[in-house]
Design a protein around this motif. Sequence first.
Motif, short mmCIF file in Angstrom:
data_model
loop_
_atom_site.label_atom_id
_atom_site.label_comp_id
_atom_site.label_asym_id
_atom_site.label_seq_id
_atom_site.Cartn_x
_atom_site.Cartn_y
_atom_site.Cartn_z
N SER A 1 -7.97 -3.25 -5.12
CA SER A 1 -7.79 -1.80 -5.29
C SER A 1 -6.38 -1.45 -5.76
N LEU A 2 -5.37 -2.14 -5.23
CA LEU A 2 -4.00 -1.87 -5.68
C LEU A 2 -3.80 -2.34 -7.11
N GLN B 1 -9.66 0.67 -1.16
CA GLN B 1 -8.42 0.43 -0.44
C GLN B 1 -8.58 0.78 1.04
N PHE C 1 -10.23 7.43 0.83
CA PHE C 1 -9.45 6.45 1.58
C PHE C 1 -9.60 6.69 3.08
N ALA D 1 0.81 -1.22 0.00
CA ALA D 1 0.00 0.00 0.00
C ALA D 1 0.84 1.27 0.00
N THR E 1 -8.14 -4.91 -0.63
CA THR E 1 -6.90 -4.15 -0.81
C THR E 1 -6.16 -4.60 -2.06
N THR E 2 -6.09 -5.91 -2.28
CA THR E 2 -5.43 -6.44 -3.47
C THR E 2 -6.11 -5.95 -4.74
#
Length: 520
Positions: free
Chosen positions: A348-349, A371, A314, A285, A345-346
Amino acid sequence: MQPNENTGHARRWAILAVLVISLLVVVLDNTILNVALRTLADPVHGLGATQGELEWSINSYTLVFAGLLFTFGVWGDRAGRRRMLLIGLVLFGLASLLSAYAQSPVQLIAARALMGVGGAAIMPATLSIISNVFDPRERGRAIGIWAGAVGLAVAIGPVLGGLLLEHFWWGSVFLINVPVTVLGVILVALLVPESRDPSPGRVDVVGVMLSVVGLVSLTFGIIDGGEHGFGRPLVWATILGGLAVLAWFVAYERRSDHPSLDVRLFRVPRFAAPVAMIGLVFFAAMGVMFFSSFYLQLVRGYSPLQTGLLFLPFAVAQLVFAPRSATMVRRYGARAVSALGLVLTTVSLGAFAFVDAATPIWVVLVVFFLQGTGMANIMPPATESIMSALPREKAGVGSAVSNTIRQVAAALGVAVIGSVLAAGYRTGIAPAVADLPEGVRATAGESISGAYGVAGQLGPAAPQVISAADDAFVSAMHWSAVLAALVAAAGVAVALRWMPGRADAGAPAPVDEPELAGAP
């Protein structure tokens, strides 16, 4: 003493407010810095910092902070926690003043390292003071408020940084810390009582030195390789040398009777898994947060204030979902909640691998919100698992290890993902700058901020070079996002394999583990 009598300090809530101010200044500075990176890279309005120097302006703080966290916690227990907090605030304020008036990137990096010393003195002292002034029945609520201050700083930092950069020079993002630290010193001196540990631990000087030397050497090799290429012996000497020193550090800590990092704790899966999970997600992140500011301000042309506002989804997601995450853990278990948070999270990244110069900005806002939602559902179950894996007397150790791993992972994430970004950009921009004069070619070929910085010297060729720089940066950003998503996905695997499920939530801490029970 009556059984129901509150044993907390009479001014405990006022003391907590002072401690929150002390924490805010530490966290706020890092979130402010995210929107100031593009300005610091500007040779006219900033310091003309290269991408590597910008990475070091972040990592010099983070590595020093992480390296000294344990040691300053022990020193605070010995010398007095209020005294250590006052020393930390004074150092942080002085370092902020030096940062604001730095005349070169090297001076800024050194001043930021000094800020890390101050931050390392502040953080453990605040938690220890909370434990000392609050009754055990109120301590959980107090620590929850303390932790919520981090979310507040994340929310207001980029916006405050943008406002300052809109109206003042770049040094204002550091100068804003000075009056806050002065206020903090006055309030701490007036309100916070002194306290010490009657049986403090010993300071692990050798371990601290080995960890700092190893991490700095490794990080230097990664950043230098990304900026100038990995084909030089110096790069690999520093990387391999750093890894060797870190291996020596682990071996030394295993034999020490007063380790700064008790590596034996990692033999307990319920402790090791959430710590690894935190490290992986912050590695991924923070690397993405590093390049997203350049994407918004250069490729998309947003001002620092607009960029700060674009980060708000965020922060809002953190503020909304983090307080509710503990309830989700009780209902569904740490494994399910943390795995879901890591999946979000994965995704969104990884979404940044599909973002380009023409992507509607609302899509980027949704990505930031996802995220924030994902990361809000990672820390509470991870913290619950860490604390439930350890005996009560080692709770402070668990918190310190978690904070240290998070800081180190963030530094390495900025270094590694930043190096991938730099290498990809250099490859992509090379054909477009091949015919430019040597000095201009080197600057434009180094980073996208360099290309924008020399655009005024290029005459009619400027639009073509800027377009090529945008394309090269976006392409490099895609590869960096893929790497970040793969690292976060490894966290999903860790959560599914080793995090406790709902049926394990009430399992007792493994106090009978020989490695854990025998640890000092």
